[in-house]
Write an enzyme that holds these catalytic residues in place. Structure first.
Site, mmCIF file in Angstrom:
data_model
loop_
_atom_site.group_PDB
_atom_site.id
_atom_site.type_symbol
_atom_site.label_atom_id
_atom_site.label_comp_id
_atom_site.label_asym_id
_atom_site.label_seq_id
_atom_site.Cartn_x
_atom_site.Cartn_y
_atom_site.Cartn_z
ATOM 1 N N HIS A 98 37.331 35.099 40.912
ATOM 2 C CA HIS A 98 36.032 35.327 40.269
ATOM 3 C C HIS A 98 35.245 34.121 39.582
ATOM 4 O O HIS A 98 34.228 34.240 39.080
ATOM 5 C CB HIS A 98 36.062 36.429 38.990
ATOM 6 C CG HIS A 98 36.578 37.817 39.845
ATOM 7 N ND1 HIS A 98 36.003 38.378 40.790
ATOM 8 C CD2 HIS A 98 37.727 38.626 39.381
ATOM 9 C CE1 HIS A 98 36.598 39.612 41.241
ATOM 10 N NE2 HIS A 98 37.569 39.621 40.431
ATOM 11 N N ASP A 134 43.180 40.736 47.091
ATOM 12 C CA ASP A 134 43.037 41.325 45.989
ATOM 13 C C ASP A 134 42.228 42.665 46.027
ATOM 14 O O ASP A 134 41.017 42.516 46.966
ATOM 15 C CB ASP A 134 42.562 40.381 44.888
ATOM 16 C CG ASP A 134 42.466 40.929 43.457
ATOM 17 O OD1 ASP A 134 43.526 40.530 42.818
ATOM 18 O OD2 ASP A 134 41.380 41.746 43.191
ATOM 19 N N HIS A 136 39.576 43.369 44.310
ATOM 20 C CA HIS A 136 38.293 43.000 44.087
ATOM 21 C C HIS A 136 37.632 42.063 45.051
ATOM 22 O O HIS A 136 38.521 41.194 45.619
ATOM 23 C CB HIS A 136 38.174 42.779 42.494
ATOM 24 C CG HIS A 136 38.566 43.535 41.591
ATOM 25 N ND1 HIS A 136 40.175 43.770 41.207
ATOM 26 C CD2 HIS A 136 38.051 44.596 40.781
ATOM 27 C CE1 HIS A 136 40.096 44.555 40.295
ATOM 28 N NE2 HIS A 136 38.953 45.243 40.022
ATOM 29 N N ASP A 223 46.760 44.872 42.976
ATOM 30 C CA ASP A 223 45.666 45.971 42.201
ATOM 31 C C ASP A 223 45.206 46.692 43.405
ATOM 32 O O ASP A 223 44.416 47.711 42.967
ATOM 33 C CB ASP A 223 44.760 45.196 41.380
ATOM 34 C CG ASP A 223 44.011 44.102 41.991
ATOM 35 O OD1 ASP A 223 43.967 43.839 43.043
ATOM 36 O OD2 ASP A 223 43.229 43.307 41.212
HETATM 37 ZN ZN ZN Z 1 41.554 42.100 41.401
#
Ligand code: ZN
Ligand code: ZN
Length: 325
Positions: A98, A134, A136, A223
């Site tokens: 991120h 991931d 996200h 995750d």
């Molecule tokens: Zn994540």
């Protein structure tokens, strides 16, 4: 926690497993990865312990040195592969996808994946695959290489409509020469192993056959597990293993084995450890079995319909751009 787990599970006793001490991120590579204003910002927080990287990412005293090591670990692993010392690495830190050129956030300070790409480019690599599973979207990583065909970014994640960072839509495919080299595939809440495997098989093998990567950087997606408290996908470690196995096989097929694995997210201590066990088992060959898992739902008709439609959209935009039949 990861070290205790690896030790207790026998991974550290394997003759083909070696422990590498991470070096702090080289400031020359750091300066390529982040703006000097942002680096100074992190340094100031680090000196005083006051302030925050972003609203969800608190600062603390020493955060600069900490981030240099947690991100430097990934580049240390890359260097160990380049020197021929190892074929694959796994680092318990890393995957700070991120963080972008001039800001951090989402628990990420310095983008180790981008830093590793810059290191690989210096070493002459021209087809680098970032396989980001991931849960996200890797918005920071995507922002670095959006116009760059020397880096293919494949991100599988939960629908950005309701999940952080609210980017990573199907139509974000890259710009200029990079068009078609940024692939986003997202899944509705509660999507499980069956639809995920279906989407993976429809998209990923064709993309890799086309790209023939020279080096793979991989976020396994701990995750995305059904017990993870920060997201809403419904995967088990069977799927995490399936993806890891394919990526590992691909690294041997295309890259002379060159594969770097960074943890990325994972917020349930049990499932994080199980994921590490699966990944380490795949790359070391040491047998390891996660406990039985029972996700609360099966993929229903609505989930199948959404996923099929998303796959068709990705195929419809990406494959013509790359000339994949
Ligand atoms: Zn994540
Ligand atoms: Zn291998």
């Amino acid at each position: 926690m990861v070290r205790d787990f690896l030790k207790a599970s026998g991974f550290l006793d394997q003759p083909n497993v070696t422990n590498i001490i991470p070096r702090p991120l080289d400031t020359r590579i750091l300066a390529k990865t982040h703006s000097s204003a942002y680096i100074r910002y992190v340094q100031r927080i680090s000196e005083t312990g006051e302030g925050e990287i972003d609203i969800d990412t608190p600062g603390f005293k020493g955060i600069y040195e900490n981030a240099l090591v947690t991100s430097g670990a990934t580049v240390t692993g890359v260097d160990a592969i380049l020197s021929g010392e190892i074929e694959h690495f796994y680092t318990p830190t890393g995957g700070f996808h991120h963080a972008s050129y001039d800001r951090g956030g989402g628990f990420c300070v310095f983008n180790d994946v981008a830093a590793s790409v810059y290191r690989l480019k210096e070493a002459g690599f021209r087809r680098i695959l970032i396989a980001d599973f991931d849960v996200h979207h890797g918005n920071g990583t995507q922002s670095y290489f959006y116009d760059d065909p020397e880096v293919m970014v494949i991100s599988f994640h939960e629908d950005p409509e309701w999940l952080y960072p609210h980017e990573g839509h199907l139509h974000e495919t890259g710009v200029g020469l990079g068009q078609g080299y940024n692939i986003n595939m997202h899944f509705p809440m509660d999507a499980g192993d069956a639809v995920y495997k279906y989407a993976f098989d429809r998209l990923v093998p064709k993309l890799l056959d086309y790209y023939k990567p020279e080096f793979i950087l991989f976020l396994p997606g701990f995750d995305a597990h059904y017990r993870d408290p920060l997201a809403h996908l419904n995967l088990t470690t069977d799927m995490i293993r399936y993806v890891a196995q394919f990526i590992h096989d691909s690294a041997h097929r295309w890259c002379n084995g060159r594969l770097g694995i960074v943890s990325g997210g994972g917020y349930h201590p049990d499932t994080f450890r199980w994921g590490v066990g699966e990944v380490m088992s795949v790359i070391s060959g040491h047998r390891h079995q996660s406990p039985p898992q029972h996700p609360p739902f099966e993929d229903d008709d609505e989930i199948w319909q959404i996923v099929r439609s998303n796959i068709s959209e990705v195929e419809g935009i990406i494959f013509p751009l790359l000339g994949i039949g």
